[in-house]
Design a protein around this motif. Structure first.
Motif, PDB file in Angstrom:
ATOM      1  N   VAL A 103       0.844  -1.195   0.000  1.00 34.90           N
ATOM      2  CA  VAL A 103       0.000   0.000   0.000  1.00 34.90           C
ATOM      3  C   VAL A 103       0.879   1.244   0.000  1.00 34.90           C
ATOM      4  N   PRO A 104       0.897   2.006  -1.090  1.00 34.61           N
ATOM      5  CA  PRO A 104       1.696   3.236  -1.111  1.00 34.61           C
ATOM      6  C   PRO A 104       1.035   4.311  -0.263  1.00 34.61           C
ATOM      7  N   VAL A 105       1.819   5.219   0.244  1.00 35.59           N
ATOM      8  CA  VAL A 105       1.275   6.329   1.017  1.00 35.59           C
ATOM      9  C   VAL A 105       1.675   7.626   0.343  1.00 35.59           C
ATOM     10  N   ALA A 106       0.768   8.594   0.455  1.00 35.29           N
ATOM     11  CA  ALA A 106       1.022   9.882  -0.199  1.00 35.29           C
ATOM     12  C   ALA A 106       2.131  10.631   0.515  1.00 35.29           C
ATOM     13  N   HIS A 129       4.793  13.608   7.348  1.00 36.75           N
ATOM     14  CA  HIS A 129       4.951  12.417   8.171  1.00 36.75           C
ATOM     15  C   HIS A 129       4.763  11.129   7.394  1.00 36.75           C
ATOM     16  N   TYR A 130       4.335  11.219   6.135  1.00 34.74           N
ATOM     17  CA  TYR A 130       4.232  10.048   5.278  1.00 34.74           C
ATOM     18  C   TYR A 130       5.391  10.064   4.291  1.00 34.74           C
ATOM     19  N   GLY A 131       6.594   9.971   4.785  1.00 28.64           N
ATOM     20  CA  GLY A 131       7.739  10.033   3.900  1.00 28.64           C
ATOM     21  C   GLY A 131       8.420   8.703   3.723  1.00 28.64           C
ATOM     22  N   GLU A 132       7.725   7.614   4.091  1.00 28.70           N
ATOM     23  CA  GLU A 132       8.394   6.324   4.138  1.00 28.70           C
ATOM     24  C   GLU A 132       8.151   5.451   2.920  1.00 28.70           C
TER      25      GLU A 132
END
Length: 438
Positions: A243-246, A250-253
């Motif tokens: 699941v990719p995150v935008a 704080h969503y830099g992973e």
């Protein structure tokens, strides 16, 4: 190999004695009084208690191994609790250091054979009652280096749960040796995954739960992902990697699993509560439903996440408190991240829900970890104190409340809470100013 027993009177780090935890030397003294001297070189402490002793730690529960006949133990109050098809196992308890389990080896099996059947070399060290440590596999050096080395090449196949036990050690600062990693090739992992199928899930959950008590709990999940083992127990974790995150502050992973690991890493120094750590790790589990599903701030998204948590909690036999904490994290963390933007009524409701679900003590820490901040939810303690007040403590007329409808009662209580909140905030401000002046 024989070594003198270290002086237990001066361990590496003196620890306060407590019920159920004792030193190995203390346990050996008790056993030495129970058995005649001629038996002392034939009765051995083995496993975690010896490992803890070498590290200067107290132990809980005692495992012994011997070739003495079972009758010698039955005569001294031990009970036979197993061994119909395996080596006889005897059991007793001691008020100071807990349970004592004794394995009696058959004549054809040597002590070395028994050590080779154990999981890791650090747990395959013997200590006799006459004060000698026997370490034929070199486990003492592994303890010094805090590394996990298998006792033999079939160790993981003998019991695949040992892989998760290794991850538990890793969460407490140990490292997997090259020899152990060699037993985790893709082909071997496929075999181990099949061997895990009939194993009770409680054994996995126990290792995961104990891992959450370590100083580096994220290593448990990170190493599961690295070796791709444990999909039958925790498919949700492996799904998170897809699941990719935008991108955001704080969503830099990159993907949901990396984000969850980063959040777990951030909360670990802030809270030692296993429920807080698991709730932080699984706070965004709702994203597993579908990339085309409802937006993450919607009620449907929260419901989907809670449904996934319920399914996972039932499968893993999670404690109710832990399951409730994860579900509360799923539904409340985004509102917590917008705390500064929320109206007072919404903040009050958020504090009520956090308190009811049991996550109120660590909710600000969870929000900070999820959002990559050092602190979150200013004024949280005031809101918690406010929602703990009963209507009577707010100054309301109980008989009058009883005559109202639920909606009327709820609305009036909220009005009183707003008034009380203003008074509490003013009082808190005055106290802070007084401290600053001093």
């Amino acid at each position: 190999m024989a070594l003198s027993v270290p002086d237990a009177a001066s361990p590496a780090s003196p620890q306060k004695k407590s019920k159920g935890r004792a030193s190995v030397s203390e346990a050996i003294s008790v056993l030495a009084e129970l058995f005649p001297p001629e038996f002392h070189s034939s009765l051995f402490v083995v496993g975690g208690a010896v490992r803890d002793h070498i590290q200067g730690k107290l132990f809980q529960d005692l495992d012994l191994v011997t070739k003495l006949p079972p009758e010698q133990f039955l005569q001294r109050g031990f009970d036979l609790v197993g061994g119909n098809s395996t080596s006889p196992i005897l059991f007793s308890t001691h008020p100071r250091f807990g349970k004592i389990e004794v394995t009696v080896l058959p004549p054809e099996q040597s002590l070395q054979d028994d050590l080779l059947r154990r999981d890791f070399r650090c747990n395959a060290i013997l200590m006799s009652l006459d004060g000698v440590i026997h370490d034929p596999l070199g486990g003492s050096e592994d303890i010094r280096l805090k590394r996990l080395y298998p006792c033999r090449t079939t160790s993981l196949r003998d019991d695949p749960i040992r892989f998760f036990r290794a991850l538990r050690f890793a969460s407490h600062g140990w490292n997997l040796s090259p020899g152990l990693c060699e037993l985790l090739s893709p082909a071997e992992v496929a075999v181990l995954e099949r061997l895990l199928q009939p194993i009770p899930v409680e054994r996995f959950t126990r290792e995961m739960s104990l891992s959450m008590l370590g100083g580096a709990p994220w290593r448990f999940f990170a190493l599961m992902g690295r070796f791709q083992l444990g999909k039958s127990f925790l498919p949700e974790m492996f799904g998170m990697a897809a699941v990719p995150v935008a991108p955001s502050s704080h969503y830099g992973e990159g993907n949901l699993l990396k984000h969850a690991l980063a959040c777990l890493r951030r909360i670990s120094p802030l809270s030692a509560d296993p429920a807080a750590r698991l709730a932080t790790f699984f706070h965004d589990i709702g994203a597993l439903a579908s990339s085309d599903g409802p937006p993450p701030w919607s009620r449907k998204y929260h419901q989907t996440g809670c449904d996934l948590v319920r399914t996972m909690a039932v499968r893993l036999r999670l404690p109710e408190r832990t399951a409730r904490a994860i579900m509360a994290a799923v539904t409340l963390h985004r509102a917590g991240g917008r705390w500064q933007e929320l109206q007072q009524s919404t903040r009050i409701t958020l504090a009520q829900r956090a308190l009811k679900s049991g996550i109120a003590p660590f909710f600000p820490l969870l929000v900070a970890a999820v959002n990559g901040k050092t602190e979150a939810l200013p004024g949280w303690e005031i809101y918690l104190e406010l929602v703990r007040l009963s209507p009577t403590e707010l100054g309301m007329d109980a008989p009058a409340l009883a005559l109202m409808t639920a909606a009327q009662r709820s609305s009036l209580i909220m009005q009183y809470r707003h008034r009380k909140l203003k008074l509490m905030e003013n009082l808190n401000k005055e106290q802070e100013e007084g401290v600053a002046e001093r």
